[in-house]
Design an enzyme around this catalytic site. Sequence first.
Site, PDB file in Angstrom:
ATOM      1  CD  GLU A 147       9.944  74.239 -33.599  1.00 18.42           C
ATOM      2  OE1 GLU A 147       9.500  74.903 -34.547  1.00 18.42           O
ATOM      3  OE2 GLU A 147       9.472  74.305 -32.437  1.00 18.42           O
ATOM      4  CD  GLU A 167      13.566  80.318 -29.527  1.00 22.64           C
ATOM      5  OE1 GLU A 167      12.494  80.807 -29.193  1.00 22.64           O
ATOM      6  OE2 GLU A 167      13.691  79.562 -30.501  1.00 22.64           O
ATOM      7  CE  LYS A 187       6.991  77.137 -32.465  1.00 20.18           C
ATOM      8  NZ  LYS A 187       7.698  76.184 -31.637  1.00 20.18           N
ATOM      9  CG  HIS A 202      13.208  77.826 -34.381  1.00 21.37           C
ATOM     10  ND1 HIS A 202      12.816  76.586 -33.939  1.00 21.37           N
ATOM     11  CD2 HIS A 202      12.514  78.729 -33.654  1.00 21.37           C
ATOM     12  CE1 HIS A 202      11.916  76.737 -32.972  1.00 21.37           C
ATOM     13  NE2 HIS A 202      11.723  78.038 -32.778  1.00 21.37           N
ATOM     14  CG  ASN A 219       8.462  80.874 -34.916  1.00 25.65           C
ATOM     15  OD1 ASN A 219       8.039  80.814 -36.076  1.00 25.65           O
ATOM     16  ND2 ASN A 219       9.225  79.934 -34.385  1.00 25.65           N
ATOM     17  N   GLY A 268       7.853  75.039 -26.537  1.00 25.33           N
ATOM     18  CA  GLY A 268       6.627  74.273 -26.742  1.00 25.33           C
ATOM     19  C   GLY A 268       6.300  73.306 -25.622  1.00 25.33           C
ATOM     20  CB  SER A 327       7.263  77.829 -22.348  1.00 25.67           C
ATOM     21  OG  SER A 327       7.227  76.577 -23.008  1.00 25.67           O
TER      22      SER A 327
HETATM   23  C1  PEP Z   1       9.546  79.202 -30.601  1.00 26.24           C
HETATM   24  O1  PEP Z   1       8.876  78.736 -31.501  1.00 26.24           O
HETATM   25  O2  PEP Z   1      10.620  79.737 -30.853  1.00 26.24           O
HETATM   26  C2  PEP Z   1       9.051  79.139 -29.234  1.00 26.24           C
HETATM   27  C3  PEP Z   1       9.745  79.724 -28.290  1.00 26.24           C
HETATM   28  O3  PEP Z   1       7.880  78.468 -29.027  1.00 26.24           O
HETATM   29  P1  PEP Z   1       6.994  78.472 -27.672  1.00 26.24           P
HETATM   30  O4  PEP Z   1       6.818  79.908 -27.269  1.00 26.24           O
HETATM   31  O5  PEP Z   1       5.722  77.821 -28.065  1.00 26.24           O
HETATM   32  O6  PEP Z   1       7.761  77.710 -26.640  1.00 26.24           O
END
Ligand code: PEP
Length: 250
Positions: free
Chosen positions: A97, A167, A11, A95, A9, A173, A212
């Site tokens: 976000e 998630e 983003k 997601h 992803n 992040g 992460s």
């Molecule tokens: C994500 O954007 O879904 C995500 C898991 O980001 P990260 O791997 O940076 O934590």
Amino acid sequence: MRRKLVVGNWKMYGSLESNKKLLEAVVEGLRDYRNADYVICVPHPYLCQAQTILQGTNIAWGGQNMHQYEAGAFTGSVAPHMLTDFGCTHVIIGHSERREMAHESDALIAAKFESAVRARLTPILCVGETREEHEAGKAHEVVGHQLDAVLERVGIANFAKGVLAYEPVWAIGTGKSASPDKAQSMHAFLRYRIAKHDRKAASELRIIYGGSVKVTNAAKLLAQPDIDGALVGSASLVAEQFILICRAAN
Ligand code: PEP
């Protein structure tokens, strides 16, 4: 046997120039690793570029969001068929976000999931609890509720056409992934909950982990019996890292 799936992803990162280098490096690095599935979800303006570079390879591409309607006066939005027009096979739905910044509700996310399936896209449904909910011991309740909102709207047969991504918001992040044990336990809970609707669908559904995921923790997470892959944010922007995570899944 569920085949592992790694989804990148990006983003809101990238440029025509940096994407080209990244995509070409990933194609090269995964050419001989055909025992897992890989998808890269790029910002909408780069779908044509992703299609040009990735078509004919073992890497698929997808969107990070879409509108629930086919067409209309929805300035700035992208319809499901606009993703399939550019060869997308997958789309991320719900997601955290978007749940947070765009105030996407469970009901809206369920409607998007339904539209994605109708457009023959594979929705990657994200669920996960916030830090506060986690610390209050409400993780199962919150995640169960997010899951049920979609299941109730689309039914188990359509739900089974998607991918579920656990998630935990506190892990996205932050550099602090859920431990393999903790993640496994939530994945098992999700599978158990889906099995109440249909045991076969639950045993075949891919439930991937995001938050992460790095080169250093990918192998241990992916070795858990109910973790069928990874949703990777920041590490998907660095070719060497994304390739190694995908190879761990392979
Ligand atoms: C994500 O954007 O879904 C995500 C898991 O980001 P990260 O791997 O940076 O934590």
